[in-house]
Design a protein around this motif. Structure first.
Motif, PDB file in Angstrom:
ATOM      1  N   SER A   1       0.822  -1.213   0.000  1.00 23.02           N
ATOM      2  CA  SER A   1       0.000   0.000   0.000  1.00 23.02           C
ATOM      3  C   SER A   1       0.849   1.253   0.000  1.00 23.02           C
ATOM      4  CB  SER A   1      -0.923   0.008   1.231  1.00 23.02           C
ATOM      5  OG  SER A   1      -0.158   0.039   2.412  1.00 23.02           O
TER       6      SER A   1
ATOM      7  N   ARG B   1      -6.298  -1.665  -6.038  1.00 16.80           N
ATOM      8  CA  ARG B   1      -5.925  -0.706  -4.993  1.00 16.80           C
ATOM      9  C   ARG B   1      -4.547  -0.110  -5.275  1.00 16.80           C
ATOM     10  NH1 ARG B   1      -3.384   0.245  -0.161  1.00 16.80           N
ATOM     11  NH2 ARG B   1      -4.703   1.046   1.529  1.00 16.80           N
TER      12      ARG B   1
ATOM     13  N   ARG C   1      -3.716   3.859  -6.228  1.00 18.86           N
ATOM     14  CA  ARG C   1      -2.810   4.707  -5.426  1.00 18.86           C
ATOM     15  C   ARG C   1      -1.735   5.336  -6.304  1.00 18.86           C
ATOM     16  NH1 ARG C   1      -0.484   8.051  -3.630  1.00 18.86           N
ATOM     17  NH2 ARG C   1       0.450   8.369  -1.565  1.00 18.86           N
TER      18      ARG C   1
ATOM     19  N   ASP D   1      -1.673   9.394   1.515  1.00 18.68           N
ATOM     20  CA  ASP D   1      -2.005   8.053   2.003  1.00 18.68           C
ATOM     21  C   ASP D   1      -3.307   8.059   2.800  1.00 18.68           C
ATOM     22  OD1 ASP D   1       0.197   6.801   0.882  1.00 18.68           O
ATOM     23  OD2 ASP D   1       1.432   6.968   2.680  1.00 18.68           O
ATOM     24  N   ASP D   2      -3.450   9.040   3.693  1.00 22.76           N
ATOM     25  CA  ASP D   2      -4.649   9.105   4.534  1.00 22.76           C
ATOM     26  C   ASP D   2      -5.890   9.340   3.682  1.00 22.76           C
ATOM     27  OD1 ASP D   2      -3.032   8.730   6.741  1.00 22.76           O
ATOM     28  OD2 ASP D   2      -2.996  10.856   7.310  1.00 22.76           O
TER      29      ASP D   2
ATOM     30  N   ASP E   1      -6.602   6.082   1.644  1.00 19.89           N
ATOM     31  CA  ASP E   1      -7.137   4.988   2.466  1.00 19.89           C
ATOM     32  C   ASP E   1      -8.614   5.209   2.774  1.00 19.89           C
ATOM     33  OD1 ASP E   1      -4.687   3.748   2.476  1.00 19.89           O
ATOM     34  OD2 ASP E   1      -4.102   4.462   4.478  1.00 19.89           O
ATOM     35  N   ARG E   2      -8.989   6.455   3.038  1.00 21.15           N
ATOM     36  CA  ARG E   2     -10.395   6.726   3.340  1.00 21.15           C
ATOM     37  C   ARG E   2     -11.257   6.573   2.089  1.00 21.15           C
ATOM     38  NH1 ARG E   2     -12.868  11.653   6.993  1.00 21.15           N
ATOM     39  NH2 ARG E   2     -14.973  10.802   7.100  1.00 21.15           N
TER      40      ARG E   2
ATOM     41  N   TRP F   1     -10.617   4.695  -0.476  1.00 15.25           N
ATOM     42  CA  TRP F   1     -10.685   3.266  -0.808  1.00 15.25           C
ATOM     43  C   TRP F   1     -11.690   2.549   0.086  1.00 15.25           C
ATOM     44  CZ3 TRP F   1      -9.564   0.430  -4.808  1.00 15.25           C
ATOM     45  CH2 TRP F   1      -9.508  -0.970  -4.671  1.00 15.25           C
ATOM     46  N   SER F   2     -11.755   2.917   1.363  1.00  9.88           N
ATOM     47  CA  SER F   2     -12.725   2.314   2.277  1.00  9.88           C
ATOM     48  C   SER F   2     -14.151   2.620   1.837  1.00  9.88           C
ATOM     49  CB  SER F   2     -12.494   2.824   3.706  1.00  9.88           C
ATOM     50  OG  SER F   2     -11.247   2.380   4.203  1.00  9.88           O
TER      51      SER F   2
ATOM     52  N   PRO G   1     -12.105  -4.866   3.238  1.00 10.81           N
ATOM     53  CA  PRO G   1     -10.781  -4.262   3.336  1.00 10.81           C
ATOM     54  C   PRO G   1      -9.700  -5.309   3.260  1.00 10.81           C
ATOM     55  CG  PRO G   1     -12.245  -3.384   5.026  1.00 10.81           C
ATOM     56  CD  PRO G   1     -12.950  -4.539   4.401  1.00 10.81           C
TER      57      PRO G   1
END
Length: 244
Positions: free
Chosen positions: A7, A121, A125, A221-222, A225-226, A228-229, A239
């Motif tokens: 990731s 994923r 990114r 990254d933060d 990640d949100r 993607w969730s 996840p």
């Protein structure tokens, strides 16, 4: 999970045969191009040099404000040298974009479909990082400023870059649905567009206005990640659990 799909992987960590273009300060490791006819050994280096010179001038003057004549003079090359490689200014600009996106296109081509959701994923990114790079933002600004005056240029960019990216996302979504990683009915064009829009839409829009919404890698990254969730919940996915 293979380390290839970590990731925290970035474009800079990926193997590549050429450098990413610097559209504002083009150079070739600080070296000047040799005069005279290049040898076979030098051809790849000369190609890269010409693309970097072209990228810098396109960035500084826009597409309409840059000519093959200017590029040739800046590169200390003849126009024939450029035209042997690129039959038109449009072809040269598309080559600049293709070189810029080489790493991401290579990653998409090398997806094994062993774990399609995790590969999606990983690619998403990388797309966010590429989209926010100064080189990409310079390209977006050129297409926005000059695309309406040169519709064939915009069509070429979509055909050469946008459509292959979209097909790669759709392929991974289809494989993920076949493996039961996402709920049935989500492997379609709309889902692919929604994912790319969620990942790049707001950051790209603010960046084009010079607002720098995600200034650090940690902020990227933060945010990713949100996003993607949210995406996983929308398509009924789970996840990813890192390998122990």
């Amino acid at each position: 999970m293979s380390p290839q799909y970590s990731s925290r992987a970035t474009l800079s960590s990926m193997p590549r045969t050429t450098q990413t273009l610097d559209m504002t300060n083009p150079c070739l490791d600080g070296r000047k191009r040799r005069c005279g006819r290049p040898s076979t050994h030098d051809t790849e280096e000369l190609d890269q040099y010409l693309l970097e010179i072209a990228a810098g001038l396109f960035s500084q003057h826009g597409y309409a404000g840059t000519s093959i004549d200017q590029i040739a003079r800046k590169a200390s090359a003849s126009k024939q040298t450029l035209y042997r490689r690129y039959p038109s200014k449009e072809a040269l600009f598309i080559a600049v974009i293709m070189n810029l996106t080489r790493c991401l296109r290579q990653a998409m081509e090398e997806t094994t479909l062993h774990d399609p959701l995790e590969e999606l994923r990983y690619i998403s990114r990388l797309l966010l990082e590429l989209t926010l790079s100064p080189q990409s933002l310079g390209t977006y600004r050129i297409l926005i400023a000059d695309g309406h005056r040169h519709p064939s240029l915009l069509r070429q960019a979509i055909t050469s870059i946008g459509e292959p990216f979209h097909r790669a996302f759709l392929k991974l979504l289809t494989a993920a649905e076949a493996r039961g990683q996402i709920a049935p009915g989500n492997a379609d064009d709309t889902t692919a567009h929604l994912l790319t829009g969620m990942i790049t839409g707001w950051p790209l829009e603010d960046s084009l206005f010079g607002l720098s919404p995600l200034k650090t890698k940690q902020e990227q990254d933060d945010f990713f990640d949100r996003a993607w969730s949210f995406f996983l919940r929308a398509v009924g996915g789970s996840p990813h659990q890192p390998a122990s």
